[in-house]
Design a protein around this motif. Structure first.
Motif, PDB file in Angstrom:
ATOM      1  N   LEU A  39       0.815  -1.215   0.000  1.00 37.35           N
ATOM      2  CA  LEU A  39       0.000   0.000   0.000  1.00 37.35           C
ATOM      3  C   LEU A  39       0.852   1.270   0.000  1.00 37.35           C
ATOM      4  O   LEU A  39       0.317   2.373  -0.135  1.00 37.35           O
ATOM      5  N   GLY A  40       2.169   1.114   0.193  1.00 34.26           N
ATOM      6  CA  GLY A  40       3.049   2.270   0.143  1.00 34.26           C
ATOM      7  C   GLY A  40       3.660   2.678   1.460  1.00 34.26           C
ATOM      8  O   GLY A  40       4.341   3.716   1.545  1.00 34.26           O
ATOM      9  N   ALA A  41       3.456   1.906   2.522  1.00 31.99           N
ATOM     10  CA  ALA A  41       4.044   2.237   3.820  1.00 31.99           C
ATOM     11  C   ALA A  41       5.559   2.068   3.769  1.00 31.99           C
ATOM     12  O   ALA A  41       6.081   1.212   3.051  1.00 31.99           O
ATOM     13  N   LYS A  42       6.251   2.892   4.555  1.00 32.39           N
ATOM     14  CA  LYS A  42       7.709   2.807   4.638  1.00 32.39           C
ATOM     15  C   LYS A  42       8.163   2.264   5.993  1.00 32.39           C
ATOM     16  O   LYS A  42       9.217   1.649   6.088  1.00 32.39           O
ATOM     17  N   LYS A  43       7.344   2.521   7.041  1.00 28.79           N
ATOM     18  CA  LYS A  43       7.717   2.120   8.396  1.00 28.79           C
ATOM     19  C   LYS A  43       6.523   1.492   9.097  1.00 28.79           C
ATOM     20  O   LYS A  43       5.370   1.733   8.737  1.00 28.79           O
ATOM     21  N   ILE A  44       6.806   0.720  10.125  1.00 30.80           N
ATOM     22  CA  ILE A  44       5.773   0.205  11.018  1.00 30.80           C
ATOM     23  C   ILE A  44       6.295   0.289  12.454  1.00 30.80           C
ATOM     24  O   ILE A  44       7.495   0.103  12.696  1.00 30.80           O
TER      25      ILE A  44
END
Length: 748
Positions: free
Chosen positions: A197-202
């Motif tokens: 979905l385009g996330a870079k961090k969690i």
């Protein structure tokens, strides 16, 4: 500038989520409308964070009820009986949170416990033999996508796998390790979907790491993360901890292939020393430097002194924990500027993070203004109170005669039957009760008219309790807005916010008062209505008080003196109230310590010296001077007490009631093992659910209690006060309680 927070308040600036969801519960709002309102609220909050200049903004810190329950639903840790309910996903979610009783079935709510050392409560998941761990919810993905559509690339937040397992219950024969592989696979599936979905961090929240860790627990944690981090699906992983330090596992943490570590520099006693011992160059440190649990302004000089000692330039300034533990904003308060300038609620803490980073970049005038604030003398000392405290001796903390002798004296004086029935104190605060109290506060209702209204409420409920067959009655507490604020309004040294609501459990908000200065009792607080209620019946009526530790723990405490000193000040005030009640003829006095465990240090090594060695004596100070035939009760709310049973017994109360129904009476085994002397009232039904106990349900609970506790030691009561419940469900539940107690009494 690099700033962020662990999480943001969910209920809204004016508790919008609470009121909207309650409309949904009353079928005044559709599910689609509720979800749309929640979506708008999230958008508003993200925009605030963006406008305040945060460089990283979290998502999925929002919840319709509880973040741990969210994680359970995300990973399909949901009992089959709930999955089988012919309800929507949200309907099943609320069924586990609140219980469900209707044409689709009858489901009891999951247990609820305190979230570490806070007044927030989480829903306790349960892993069963049929549990199939997998991704089963879209919430975390939908909320990330919603923010992205607004042009905000968020950092999704999720309860970490270790903390999820540590906080969960397991069906007999199962243990956390049984679910390790499936849980890792499910988390990696979440990683993959977010990356897609385009996330870079969690952000994975692992507050359980700040507790004492056994070798087995460390092995479980490392086993989880070595597998999980073997394939991060392209995401950068922030492992966030808070509420303490990670001394037991720091070296293992910094060796893990995580990209960032979040550490608490406010409550973490050893955090700075740990970091100074070495921090890896390839990791970013998220420094929790702004207090997420108190409302006082940050002392920039002290914070900067800590930050200057941190041996890394890869630094992000953060709140010490989620800001859900503080009110939304000071902008909606009526305090004068001389008071308001000392406070920072959630929105203002965003400014503090920005200020600290700006000072580090050279904006010295911000530091000068902050130092000028802290140079002001805010309050003076009450010398008479100081002398009274200095004169206390061991005698002031010791009640005589000893418990065994008092128990016999009270049995003769009170002549109560076996398995005496009572409630915890409050009865439903209806819309009418709240409106009359508001009208009185606004001056629209005279004292005389308000007193007549309260007297009528008390009369009605006293008569009802007598008719139903209760043995010890209560007056219902209709005059009280809150079990702490009501007392604080009659004590010196307290301030009260207008909109300082903080989430306690589910959608329930509390408005903690603020301890501004030294605390003394201004006048008798509860004698008037307790005495009136007692005059209306020949049965004993309990005087209802809030204990000093709970008043302290459910207030925002001062930071210029110790919480021990503040608590002893409050204890002397409540002691005076106890003696006035006794002089007025009230022979049973309940002193609630619902929040005793709240500030208990998370590490056992700190329990006594840092807390119990003064918190327990503070309670004894309150009741030590009463006569032997005055019976002292106390009550404790949802929490874990099995590991501090000796300390609770040392409170030297005559009767203790506590939550037990949601935790399946597990505390009873520990009471038996520790030879607990105090009489006990384990809650026989859950008042935090609108569900009425089914026929025979309370009978079975009483039987289970009597199998483990001698009958002469047992009281029968609900889990907690009934303030938040409706009249119909309350009366139906209490009738079943009394009938079950009387049936058990007859059988005995």
């Amino acid at each position: 500038m690099t700033t962020t927070i662990i999480g943001f308040p969910r209920l809204g600036e004016f508790r919008e989520l609470k009121f909207t969801t309650e409309k949904y519960f009353r079928n005044e709002l559709s599910e689609a409308e509720l979800l749309e309102e929640a979506k708008a609220l999230r958008s508003k909050h993200w925009q605030i964070l963006k406008d305040k200049g945060l460089t990283e903004i979290p998502s999925n810190d929002f919840s319709h009820y509880d973040n741990v329950l969210d994680a359970a639903f995300l990973f399909n840790v949901v009992p089959q009986e709930v999955q089988d309910l012919e309800l929507s996903d949200l309907g099943r979610y609320f069924a586990l949170a609140r219980g469900y009783q209707g044409d689709k079935g009858d489901v009891r709510a999951w247990p609820m416990k305190k979230w570490f050392n806070t007044n927030y409560h989480y829903i306790v998941p349960k892993f069963e033999k049929g549990t199939q761990v997998k991704v089963a919810s879209q919430k975390i993905f939908d909320e990330f996508s919603q923010a992205k559509e607004l042009g905000i690339l968020t950092r999704p937040v999720l309860v970490g796998p270790f903390t999820l397992l540590q906080l969960s219950d397991f069906e007999e024969g199962l243990e956390p390790a049984d679910f390790l592989e499936d849980l890792v696979s499910a988390y990696q599936a979440v990683f993959a979907r977010l990356a897609e979905l385009g996330a870079k961090k969690i952000q994975l929240d692992e507050p359980s790491l700040v507790k004492d860790l056994s070798a087995q627990e460390k092995e479980l944690f490392l086993g989880l993360y070595q597998r999980l981090l073997a394939d991060k699906k392209g995401l950068q992983v922030l492992l966030a901890t808070y509420f303490g330090d990670v001394r037991d596992i720091y070296q293992d943490l910094i060796a893990l292939p995580v990209d960032a570590l979040g550490l608490d520099f406010v409550e973490g006693k050893k955090t700075l020393d740990l970091v100074k011992s070495g921090f890896p160059e390839d990791k970013t440190l998220y420094a929790g430097i702004v207090n997420g649990k108190n409302i006082w302004r940050n002392n920039y000089a002290k914070s900067l002194a800590i930050l200057e000692q941190i041996p890394t330039d890869k630094l992000v300034l953060s709140s010490s924990c989620s800001l859900l533990h503080v009110p939304f904003t000071t902008a909606n308060e009526d305090f004068g500027q001389d008071i308001l300038e000392h406070f920072a609620f959630a929105v203002e803490k965003l400014d503090e993070l920005r200020d600290l980073e700006a000072i580090r970049q050279g904006e010295e005038e911000l530091l000068e203004a902050n130092q000028a604030l802290f140079a002001k003398e805010r309050v003076g000392q009450n010398k008479e109170l100081a002398q009274r405290l200095a004169g206390l001796t061991e005698k002031d903390y010791t009640r005589l005669p000893a418990f065994a002798e008092r128990e016999q004296i009270q049995a003769q004086a009170l002549k109560l039957p076996l398995l005496p029935t009572t409630t915890i104190g409050s009865f439903p605060q209806t819309k009418e009760v709240r409106s009359q109290r508001l009208a009185f506060r606004k001056g629209e209702l005279s004292q005389e008219a308000y007193d007549q209204f309260l007297a009528q409420q008390i009369d009605d409920w006293i008569k009802w309790q007598e008719a139903v067959g209760f043995d010890v009655l209560v007056h219902g507490e209709f005059e009280r807005n809150d079990m702490v604020e009501y007392f604080g309004q009659n004590l010196s040294g307290y301030l009260f916010s207008k909109n300082g609501w903080v989430q306690s459990y589910g959608l329930r908000g509390v408005k903690p008062p603020i301890i501004w200065g030294d605390v003394t009792r201004l006048n008798p607080i509860t004698v008037k209505w307790s005495s009136y209620a007692q005059s209306q019946t020949k049965k004993p009526v309990k005087g209802m008080l809030t204990g000093p530790v709970t008043i302290l723990n459910w207030s925002f405490p001062r930071e210029d003196i110790s919480i021990k000193d503040s608590t002893l000040q409050i204890a002397l005030a409540i002691k005076d109230e106890v003696l006035d009640l006794e002089a007025a003829g009230i022979k049973i006095i309940q002193i609630d310590e619902a929040a005793l465990r709240e500030k208990l240090p998370l590490r056992r090594s700190d329990w006594y010296e840092d807390y119990l060695d003064w918190a327990i004596p503070a309670f004894r100070l309150v009741h030590s001077s009463v006569a032997a035939d005055t019976q002292i009760h106390t009550h404790m709310c949802y929490s874990e007490f099995t590991d501090i049973i000796p300390a609770i017994d040392n409170m030297d109360a005559d009767v203790i009631s506590f939550e037990a129904s949601r935790s399946n009476l597990v505390i009873l085994d520990e009471l038996k093992a520790k030879n607990f002397q105090t009489q006990v009232g384990p809650g026989v039904y859950d008042i935090h659910s609108p569900r009425v106990p089914a026929a025979g349900e309370i009978d079975q609970t009483i039987a289970a209690i009597l199998a483990k506790v001698p009958s002469q030691k047992v009281w029968i009561n609900p889990d907690c006060g009934l303030k938040t419940r409706g009249i119909k469900e309350t009366r139906e539940s209490l009738v079943r309680l009394v009938e079950a107690a009387q049936a058990a009494r007859k059988e005995l």
